[in-house]
Design a protein around this motif. Structure first.
Motif, PDB file in Angstrom:
ATOM      1  N   THR A 155       0.849  -1.315  -0.048  1.00 53.04           N
ATOM      2  CA  THR A 155      -0.131  -0.204  -0.049  1.00 53.04           C
ATOM      3  C   THR A 155       0.925   1.301   0.186  1.00 53.04           C
ATOM      4  O   THR A 155       0.433   2.299  -0.722  1.00 53.04           O
ATOM      5  N   ASP A 156       1.935   1.042   0.746  1.00 49.61           N
ATOM      6  CA  ASP A 156       2.815   2.228   0.982  1.00 49.61           C
ATOM      7  C   ASP A 156       3.348   2.729  -0.665  1.00 49.61           C
ATOM      8  O   ASP A 156       3.607   3.809  -1.129  1.00 49.61           O
ATOM      9  N   THR A 233      -6.597  -6.966   0.257  1.00 44.04           N
ATOM     10  CA  THR A 233      -5.241  -6.679   0.788  1.00 44.04           C
ATOM     11  C   THR A 233      -4.752  -7.794   2.017  1.00 44.04           C
ATOM     12  O   THR A 233      -5.805  -8.463   2.414  1.00 44.04           O
ATOM     13  N   GLU A 234      -3.623  -7.869   2.165  1.00 43.44           N
ATOM     14  CA  GLU A 234      -3.068  -8.791   3.126  1.00 43.44           C
ATOM     15  C   GLU A 234      -2.045  -8.157   3.882  1.00 43.44           C
ATOM     16  O   GLU A 234      -1.173  -7.432   3.255  1.00 43.44           O
ATOM     17  N   TYR A 235      -2.051  -8.559   5.243  1.00 43.23           N
ATOM     18  CA  TYR A 235      -0.763  -7.979   6.074  1.00 43.23           C
ATOM     19  C   TYR A 235       0.111  -8.950   6.249  1.00 43.23           C
ATOM     20  O   TYR A 235       0.068 -10.124   6.413  1.00 43.23           O
ATOM     21  N   TYR A 237       3.762  -9.551   8.163  1.00 43.63           N
ATOM     22  CA  TYR A 237       4.629  -9.084   9.336  1.00 43.63           C
ATOM     23  C   TYR A 237       6.123  -8.626   8.826  1.00 43.63           C
ATOM     24  O   TYR A 237       6.705  -7.708   9.521  1.00 43.63           O
ATOM     25  N   PRO A 242       6.514  -4.557   8.887  1.00 46.30           N
ATOM     26  CA  PRO A 242       5.065  -4.788   8.840  1.00 46.30           C
ATOM     27  C   PRO A 242       4.708  -3.971   7.393  1.00 46.30           C
ATOM     28  O   PRO A 242       4.963  -2.542   7.368  1.00 46.30           O
ATOM     29  N   VAL A 243       3.904  -4.649   6.371  1.00 46.64           N
ATOM     30  CA  VAL A 243       3.572  -3.982   5.283  1.00 46.64           C
ATOM     31  C   VAL A 243       2.225  -4.533   4.907  1.00 46.64           C
ATOM     32  O   VAL A 243       1.716  -5.715   5.437  1.00 46.64           O
ATOM     33  N   ILE A 244       1.303  -3.741   4.192  1.00 43.81           N
ATOM     34  CA  ILE A 244       0.062  -4.422   3.596  1.00 43.81           C
ATOM     35  C   ILE A 244       0.285  -4.579   2.261  1.00 43.81           C
ATOM     36  O   ILE A 244       0.715  -3.746   1.411  1.00 43.81           O
TER      37      ILE A 244
ATOM     38  N   GLU B 257      -4.482  -9.812  12.219  1.00 43.30           N
ATOM     39  CA  GLU B 257      -3.834  -9.415  10.983  1.00 43.30           C
ATOM     40  C   GLU B 257      -4.965  -8.697  10.487  1.00 43.30           C
ATOM     41  O   GLU B 257      -4.791  -7.637   9.448  1.00 43.30           O
ATOM     42  N   PRO B 260      -4.670  -4.162  11.045  1.00 40.06           N
ATOM     43  CA  PRO B 260      -4.056  -3.208  10.021  1.00 40.06           C
ATOM     44  C   PRO B 260      -5.022  -3.079   8.675  1.00 40.06           C
ATOM     45  O   PRO B 260      -5.043  -2.177   8.146  1.00 40.06           O
ATOM     46  N   ILE B 261      -5.478  -4.226   8.508  1.00 40.50           N
ATOM     47  CA  ILE B 261      -6.274  -4.377   6.991  1.00 40.50           C
ATOM     48  C   ILE B 261      -7.604  -3.365   7.420  1.00 40.50           C
ATOM     49  O   ILE B 261      -7.816  -2.596   6.480  1.00 40.50           O
ATOM     50  N   HIS B 264      -6.406   0.069   7.414  1.00 42.52           N
ATOM     51  CA  HIS B 264      -5.930   0.605   6.138  1.00 42.52           C
ATOM     52  C   HIS B 264      -7.264   0.949   5.215  1.00 42.52           C
ATOM     53  O   HIS B 264      -7.505   2.017   4.577  1.00 42.52           O
ATOM     54  N   LYS B 270      -1.591   4.826   8.744  1.00 44.13           N
ATOM     55  CA  LYS B 270      -1.104   4.195   9.995  1.00 44.13           C
ATOM     56  C   LYS B 270      -1.401   5.177  11.221  1.00 44.13           C
ATOM     57  O   LYS B 270      -0.999   6.587  11.074  1.00 44.13           O
ATOM     58  N   ARG B 286       1.727  -2.911  16.235  1.00 46.24           N
ATOM     59  CA  ARG B 286       2.967  -3.009  15.440  1.00 46.24           C
ATOM     60  C   ARG B 286       2.809  -2.208  14.281  1.00 46.24           C
ATOM     61  O   ARG B 286       3.705  -1.498  13.736  1.00 46.24           O
ATOM     62  N   TRP B 287       1.473  -2.171  13.629  1.00 44.83           N
ATOM     63  CA  TRP B 287       1.378  -1.425  12.506  1.00 44.83           C
ATOM     64  C   TRP B 287       1.625   0.310  12.747  1.00 44.83           C
ATOM     65  O   TRP B 287       1.917   0.945  12.015  1.00 44.83           O
ATOM     66  N   ALA B 290       5.220   0.919  13.154  1.00 49.15           N
ATOM     67  CA  ALA B 290       5.685   1.068  11.818  1.00 49.15           C
ATOM     68  C   ALA B 290       5.624   2.386  11.235  1.00 49.15           C
ATOM     69  O   ALA B 290       6.242   2.678  10.194  1.00 49.15           O
TER      70      ALA B 290
END
Lengths: 353, 353
Positions: A155-156, A233-235, A237, A242-244, B257, B260-261, B264, B270, B286-287, B290
């Motif tokens: 997403t970023d 989307t999917e999280y 770790y 962490p990213v989505i 999980e 964060p989904i 977003h 965030k 954690r999100w 970040a």
């Protein structure tokens, strides 16, 4: 590019599958600052870029009524929800939805890492600017390029790609940044409603994550008030960073019946004010009309072939038949762009002073 | 009811499948009005129901730093996003998530129209208050009663049912409305952040449409800032009286999980401040950690066996192992309910004046 016009209809269909929208100029000041020198003289008057027409008066009458604590139609602040379509309502949508140009430009910039695309449809057609062949690929082909350009990254990363594109890309015929092609009178309407403590949301068939990177600054509408079509989307770790991740799978198509669904999902209340420009907005306008509180429906009618584009009914990029008939039948407010608006785009303000 | 305790773990699992939350008292004034007579003397001091402890000081230091334009850690208003879990963070969650009691009560009130339920599991077990047998039905049984009570009606109908229930139902051991069991110090924290122009969101495993009917009034957090688990919906024109129907199909599980989904999806940024109380909140914390902007993580620790409930680690209704370890390792703020808070619930305020 060969023949953009035939894209309109196929793209109207694609909107149903993914929703395509796009981007507008840094008119932040025009939105945020009522004393902005770019505004028309007499700026203390509401909606200064609107002529003294019935549509303007209807808007002002509604807002003054429902925000007057002495009125039987008074609406508490928490219920002052306004929802605006984006393409064709807040900015132009010709020759096709601007998000389509993002797809085209993105494929071209990704092609360097994909030499195989030179011989693989639908990429080949895009790289050769061969729109008729692209259209022959049908929905599967279009969906493929949409997912290629919108999924498979975080997403970023997507946010940054859109920001970079919107800052540099130009409209093919107007030769201006897409963000120059927002409607000044609608910017004023958004701000006017916000001044009366309406919460203004965008509810667009376009991609939610395509609008968020620029719409906040351009329209003065925050990211959490932008509703649009989305992919799943999917999280991840990602070992502590962490990213989505954006997945190539449709989540919500925020168009037609999807608009009330999106409004319920994101807002949780029926709007009292809803604005659109096509049949894709009809369900949203109906949903606002179902509100037990006093409510207002507005259709922008594209009548200005010189300053913008003139199109409606069957020739409308999103279709405008049922909506037109229902607006006439129910007395919804129709905004005639040619006759109701002193200027279309913010950059024209300098010329009318 | 026989043996509620064994429900805790099965329900923690059910949260993953649907998310179960519930309801709090009309402390609207306590949230909205700093001069409220129910607040502790010396109300101009921030967080008056907090003792002068490290957790309180850490919160104040963070907020004063990031809202100070002279600070290198200054955060623009648009990025001041705070996200709060609900169950166990903003209100109690014992002996099980309060939304479960809504399910039980709803099945009982629907039973009149379903005489067949007397002989059909899992309804029979609920009607006979036989929790062990209900648990034996496993996830399919639990999911069945959740969908029976949450789907099959319109969004407007569900909203009214929840409103009616929350206004009349009482907690089985505290014998008070569920909305009495919100945490006064957390109400003060929400308001404190809002006063510093943070946008405060709820991000809960509980049902979004279960929270919206009451959370706005109870917490001072508007409907569009409530994020939770959801089921799919369908728009129905309904011959001119449009409705949205709730379908028995899961949309988003806003836990672990899924948080964060959900953040977003609904917020698009965030958080810089995140508060929870279990491993279900770890991914949300954690999100927020970040975020490239300065950020703050808070865990509420249930240590007060007399005024509330004491539980953690393996005995925690949502589990609190990984979160506990990571909080210790990373220096996240742990709030010790017994020692950090002067009162737990708003109704105790009268007793400490």
């Amino acid at each position: 590019m060969k023949s953009l016009r035939p894209l309109s209809h196929s793209f109207a269909i694609l909107t149903l599958l993914f929703g395509m929208v796009c981007c507008a100029p840094k008119t932040e000041n025009a939105v945020e600052d009522p004393t902005n020198s770019r505004e028309i003289a007499g700026a203390s008057e509401p909606l200064p870029s609107w002529n003294d027409v019935a549509s303007k008066q209807a808007i002002i009458d509604f807002v003054e009524d429902v925000t007057n604590p002495q009125s039987p139609n008074f609406i508490e602040e928490q219920s002052r929800i306004a929802t605006f379509d984006n393409d064709g309502t807040l900015w132009s949508e010709q020759p096709v939805y601007f998000q389509f140009f993002f797809v085209i430009d993105r494929i071209k910039s990704m092609a360097e890492d994909h030499p195989e695309w030179k011989n693989e449809q639908p990429y080949k057609a895009i790289l050769e600017n061969d729109m008729p062949t692209l259209m022959q690929q049908g929905m599967p082909g279009l969906l493929k390029v949409v997912m290629t350009t919108h999924a498979g990254i975080t997403t970023d990363e997507f946010d940054k790609i859109v920001k970079d594109w919107i800052a540099s890309a130009k409209h093919p015929t107007k030769n201006r940044p897409y963000t120059d092609l927002v409607f000044q009178p609608m910017l004023e309407l958004v701000k006017y409603l916000q001044e009366y403590d309406f919460k203004v949301f965008i509810v667009s068939g376009g991609g939610i994550d395509f609008m968020r990177p620029w719409a906040e600054e351009v329209y003065g509408i925050s990211r959490d008030r932008i509703v649009g079509s989305s992919i799943k989307t999917e999280y991840d770790y990602n070992e502590g960073n962490p990213v989505i991740k954006r997945l190539p799978e449709i989540d919500l198509i925020d168009d037609k019946e999807g608009k009330p669904i999106g409004i319920h999902r994101y807002i949780g209340r029926k709007p009292v004010f809803a604005a659109g420009n096509s049949d894709g907005d009809l369900q949203m306008l109906r949903w606002s009309a179902a509100n037990e509180l006093k409510n207002f429906q507005l259709y922008v009618h594209h009548t200005d072939s010189l300053r913008e584009w003139a199109y409606d009914r069957g020739s409308h990029i999103g279709g405008f038949d049922k909506g037109w008939d229902e607006a006439s039948e129910k007395g919804w407010t129709l905004v005639d762009m040619k006759n109701d608006w002193k200027v279309i785009y913010p950059y024209e303000l300098d010329t009318v002073k």
